[in-house]
Design a protein around this motif. Structure first.
Motif, PDB file in Angstrom:
ATOM      1  N   MET A 185      24.205 126.045 -88.069  1.00  0.00           N
ATOM      2  CA  MET A 185      25.413 125.222 -88.146  1.00  0.00           C
ATOM      3  C   MET A 185      25.650 124.732 -89.568  1.00  0.00           C
ATOM      4  O   MET A 185      24.774 124.822 -90.437  1.00  0.00           O
ATOM      5  CB  MET A 185      25.302 124.014 -87.202  1.00  0.00           C
ATOM      6  N   ARG A 186      26.848 124.202 -89.763  1.00  0.00           N
ATOM      7  CA  ARG A 186      27.217 123.570 -91.029  1.00  0.00           C
ATOM      8  C   ARG A 186      27.739 122.175 -90.728  1.00  0.00           C
ATOM      9  O   ARG A 186      28.376 121.948 -89.700  1.00  0.00           O
ATOM     10  CB  ARG A 186      28.300 124.382 -91.738  1.00  0.00           C
ATOM     11  N   THR A 187      27.480 121.257 -91.620  1.00  0.00           N
ATOM     12  CA  THR A 187      27.985 119.897 -91.435  1.00  0.00           C
ATOM     13  C   THR A 187      28.176 119.238 -92.793  1.00  0.00           C
ATOM     14  O   THR A 187      27.655 119.719 -93.809  1.00  0.00           O
ATOM     15  CB  THR A 187      27.008 119.066 -90.565  1.00  0.00           C
ATOM     16  N   SER A 188      28.916 118.153 -92.812  1.00  0.00           N
ATOM     17  CA  SER A 188      29.143 117.395 -94.054  1.00  0.00           C
ATOM     18  C   SER A 188      28.638 115.976 -93.861  1.00  0.00           C
ATOM     19  O   SER A 188      28.908 115.338 -92.840  1.00  0.00           O
ATOM     20  CB  SER A 188      30.636 117.357 -94.396  1.00  0.00           C
ATOM     21  N   ILE A 189      27.892 115.501 -94.851  1.00  0.00           N
ATOM     22  CA  ILE A 189      27.382 114.134 -94.847  1.00  0.00           C
ATOM     23  C   ILE A 189      27.654 113.551 -96.225  1.00  0.00           C
ATOM     24  O   ILE A 189      27.204 114.089 -97.237  1.00  0.00           O
ATOM     25  CB  ILE A 189      25.875 114.095 -94.534  1.00  0.00           C
ATOM     26  N   SER A 190      28.395 112.444 -96.247  1.00  0.00           N
ATOM     27  CA  SER A 190      28.740 111.789 -97.515  1.00  0.00           C
ATOM     28  C   SER A 190      29.344 112.781 -98.504  1.00  0.00           C
ATOM     29  O   SER A 190      28.949 112.845 -99.677  1.00  0.00           O
ATOM     30  CB  SER A 190      27.506 111.106 -98.127  1.00  0.00           C
ATOM     31  N   ARG A 191      30.264 113.576 -98.008  1.00  0.00           N
ATOM     32  CA  ARG A 191      31.025 114.554 -98.791  1.00  0.00           C
ATOM     33  C   ARG A 191      30.180 115.699 -99.356  1.00  0.00           C
ATOM     34  O   ARG A 191      30.621 116.451-100.216  1.00  0.00           O
ATOM     35  CB  ARG A 191      31.798 113.862 -99.923  1.00  0.00           C
ATOM     36  N   ARG A 192      28.941 115.808 -98.858  1.00  0.00           N
ATOM     37  CA  ARG A 192      28.100 116.951 -99.227  1.00  0.00           C
ATOM     38  C   ARG A 192      27.976 117.867 -98.020  1.00  0.00           C
ATOM     39  O   ARG A 192      27.833 117.411 -96.887  1.00  0.00           O
ATOM     40  CB  ARG A 192      26.711 116.493 -99.669  1.00  0.00           C
ATOM     41  N   ARG A 193      28.024 119.166 -98.252  1.00  0.00           N
ATOM     42  CA  ARG A 193      27.960 120.135 -97.168  1.00  0.00           C
ATOM     43  C   ARG A 193      26.538 120.690 -97.042  1.00  0.00           C
ATOM     44  O   ARG A 193      25.875 120.960 -98.037  1.00  0.00           O
ATOM     45  CB  ARG A 193      28.948 121.287 -97.399  1.00  0.00           C
ATOM     46  N   TYR A 194      26.097 120.828 -95.799  1.00  0.00           N
ATOM     47  CA  TYR A 194      24.767 121.346 -95.511  1.00  0.00           C
ATOM     48  C   TYR A 194      24.887 122.440 -94.457  1.00  0.00           C
ATOM     49  O   TYR A 194      25.801 122.432 -93.636  1.00  0.00           O
ATOM     50  CB  TYR A 194      23.858 120.233 -94.967  1.00  0.00           C
ATOM     51  N   SER A 195      23.937 123.366 -94.488  1.00  0.00           N
ATOM     52  CA  SER A 195      23.883 124.390 -93.448  1.00  0.00           C
ATOM     53  C   SER A 195      22.414 124.696 -93.156  1.00  0.00           C
ATOM     54  O   SER A 195      21.551 124.579 -94.038  1.00  0.00           O
ATOM     55  CB  SER A 195      24.613 125.670 -93.878  1.00  0.00           C
ATOM     56  N   GLY A 196      22.143 125.059 -91.917  1.00  0.00           N
ATOM     57  CA  GLY A 196      20.775 125.362 -91.551  1.00  0.00           C
ATOM     58  C   GLY A 196      20.650 125.767 -90.098  1.00  0.00           C
ATOM     59  O   GLY A 196      21.608 125.692 -89.319  1.00  0.00           O
ATOM     60  N   LYS A 197      19.468 126.204 -89.730  1.00  0.00           N
ATOM     61  CA  LYS A 197      19.186 126.523 -88.343  1.00  0.00           C
ATOM     62  C   LYS A 197      19.224 125.247 -87.517  1.00  0.00           C
ATOM     63  O   LYS A 197      19.075 124.142 -88.044  1.00  0.00           O
ATOM     64  CB  LYS A 197      17.809 127.180 -88.217  1.00  0.00           C
ATOM     65  N   CYS A 198      19.403 125.416 -86.204  1.00  0.00           N
ATOM     66  CA  CYS A 198      19.490 124.221 -85.372  1.00  0.00           C
ATOM     67  C   CYS A 198      19.060 124.498 -83.933  1.00  0.00           C
ATOM     68  O   CYS A 198      19.035 125.643 -83.480  1.00  0.00           O
ATOM     69  CB  CYS A 198      20.905 123.649 -85.383  1.00  0.00           C
ATOM     70  N   PHE A 199      18.712 123.430 -83.247  1.00  0.00           N
ATOM     71  CA  PHE A 199      18.630 123.411 -81.800  1.00  0.00           C
ATOM     72  C   PHE A 199      20.018 122.992 -81.313  1.00  0.00           C
ATOM     73  O   PHE A 199      20.657 122.140 -81.941  1.00  0.00           O
ATOM     74  CB  PHE A 199      17.629 122.368 -81.312  1.00  0.00           C
ATOM     75  N   VAL A 200      20.469 123.534 -80.206  1.00  0.00           N
ATOM     76  CA  VAL A 200      21.758 123.100 -79.660  1.00  0.00           C
ATOM     77  C   VAL A 200      21.669 123.116 -78.143  1.00  0.00           C
ATOM     78  O   VAL A 200      21.061 124.013 -77.546  1.00  0.00           O
ATOM     79  CB  VAL A 200      22.915 123.988 -80.183  1.00  0.00           C
ATOM     80  N   ALA A 201      22.259 122.094 -77.507  1.00  0.00           N
ATOM     81  CA  ALA A 201      22.089 121.963 -76.063  1.00  0.00           C
ATOM     82  C   ALA A 201      23.293 121.304 -75.408  1.00  0.00           C
ATOM     83  O   ALA A 201      24.014 120.504 -76.025  1.00  0.00           O
ATOM     84  CB  ALA A 201      20.839 121.135 -75.761  1.00  0.00           C
ATOM     85  N   THR A 202      23.489 121.657 -74.148  1.00  0.00           N
ATOM     86  CA  THR A 202      24.355 120.928 -73.238  1.00  0.00           C
ATOM     87  C   THR A 202      23.452 120.436 -72.106  1.00  0.00           C
ATOM     88  O   THR A 202      22.230 120.565 -72.181  1.00  0.00           O
ATOM     89  CB  THR A 202      25.467 121.828 -72.686  1.00  0.00           C
ATOM     90  N   GLN A 203      24.056 119.930 -71.035  1.00  0.00           N
ATOM     91  CA  GLN A 203      23.243 119.490 -69.907  1.00  0.00           C
ATOM     92  C   GLN A 203      22.530 120.650 -69.224  1.00  0.00           C
ATOM     93  O   GLN A 203      21.455 120.476 -68.651  1.00  0.00           O
ATOM     94  CB  GLN A 203      24.114 118.755 -68.884  1.00  0.00           C
TER      95      GLN A 203
END
Length: 247
Positions: A185-203
């Motif tokens: 996934m990719r995300t932004s924190i404090s106007r900085r962009r990050y990308s990396g592997k992730c765990f992802v889940a629903t119910q």
């Protein structure tokens, strides 16, 4: 089980671990790409893809054949920390059926010694390795079902299994922990962009990250992932530079 309350507290403070609940079970998610189930002392890892480097080199790709060594070294350190009762390798542990024949003698020995350190090691079959290579310890299985009446009902398998319903839509059967998709996934924190592997889940579905050294990934906003994990329901835990954080 080797982890203590003090160790767990320290790692949570460093953000190298995160805690979540899935299928009425408490899980410890490690920034190194594994999930730990404290109540049973089980460690789950997915998509090692051992000997992917040598496989790609055989087709002319200029990659070093050191991925198995690096993957095993990282897994060895994690098992040393947790000393789990059981390890579940959730499919595609080997990149193809000839992986063991290409693995160096030292890596084969290292792998065997690692498996034998654990009381129980389960190799869940994947699409890359439907048959466990000869000469490797551990038990091969199609899936692992964990059930306690009124408490939890979850199955560990490599790919999700769906059940068709009358209106033609599809729904997931019981809660599932899977690999296969190599989520990132990719995300932004404090106007900085990050990308990396992730765990992802629903119910209903929990997708493990790929652990192998040369494993790519599928973005969680890809249409394939969105079809499995509703964007409004999902929760992701991204790994970046040794830390893990929920989004």
């Amino acid at each position: 089980m080797a982890i203590s309350d003090s160790w767990l507290t320290q790692q949570l403070a460093k953000r190298t671990l995160s805690i979540t609940k899935f299928a009425n079970l408490l899980w410890v998610l490690d920034a190194r790409g594994v999930a730990y189930l404290p109540s049973l002392d089980w460690l789950v890892v997915s998509d090692l893809h051992l000997e992917k480097g040598s496989y790609l080199r055989s087709y002319g790709n200029p990659l070093p054949s050191l991925d198995s060594q690096a993957t095993l070294k990282r897994l060895e350190a994690i098992i040393h920390d947790y000393q789990p009762k059981r390890v579940i390798s959730l499919g595609d542990s080997f990149h193809d059926k000839y992986s063991m024949s290409r693995m160096t003698p030292s890596d084969r020995e290292r792998l065997s010694e690692l498996v034998l350190q654990v009381n129980e090691w389960s190799w869940v079959e994947g699409n890359h390795d439907p048959d466990l290579p000869d000469g490797i310890p551990g038990d091969a299985c199609e899936e692992i079902h964990l059930h306690q009446q009124g408490l939890y009902d979850v199955v560990f398998r490599h790919e999700p299994k769906v059940l068709a319903v009358e209106n033609g839509d599809e729904e997931l059967s019981r809660a599932q922990i899977i690999g296969h998709f190599h989520p990132k996934m990719r995300t932004s924190i404090s106007r900085r962009r990050y990308s990396g592997k992730c765990f992802v889940a629903t119910q209903a579905l929990f997708v493990m990250p790929a652990f192998g050294q040369f494993t790519g990934g599928l973005d969680i906003d890809d249409e394939v992932m969105l079809a499995l994990l509703d964007k409004n329901e999902r929760k992701a835990f991204m790994m970046y530079d040794g830390i893990i954080f929920g989004t």
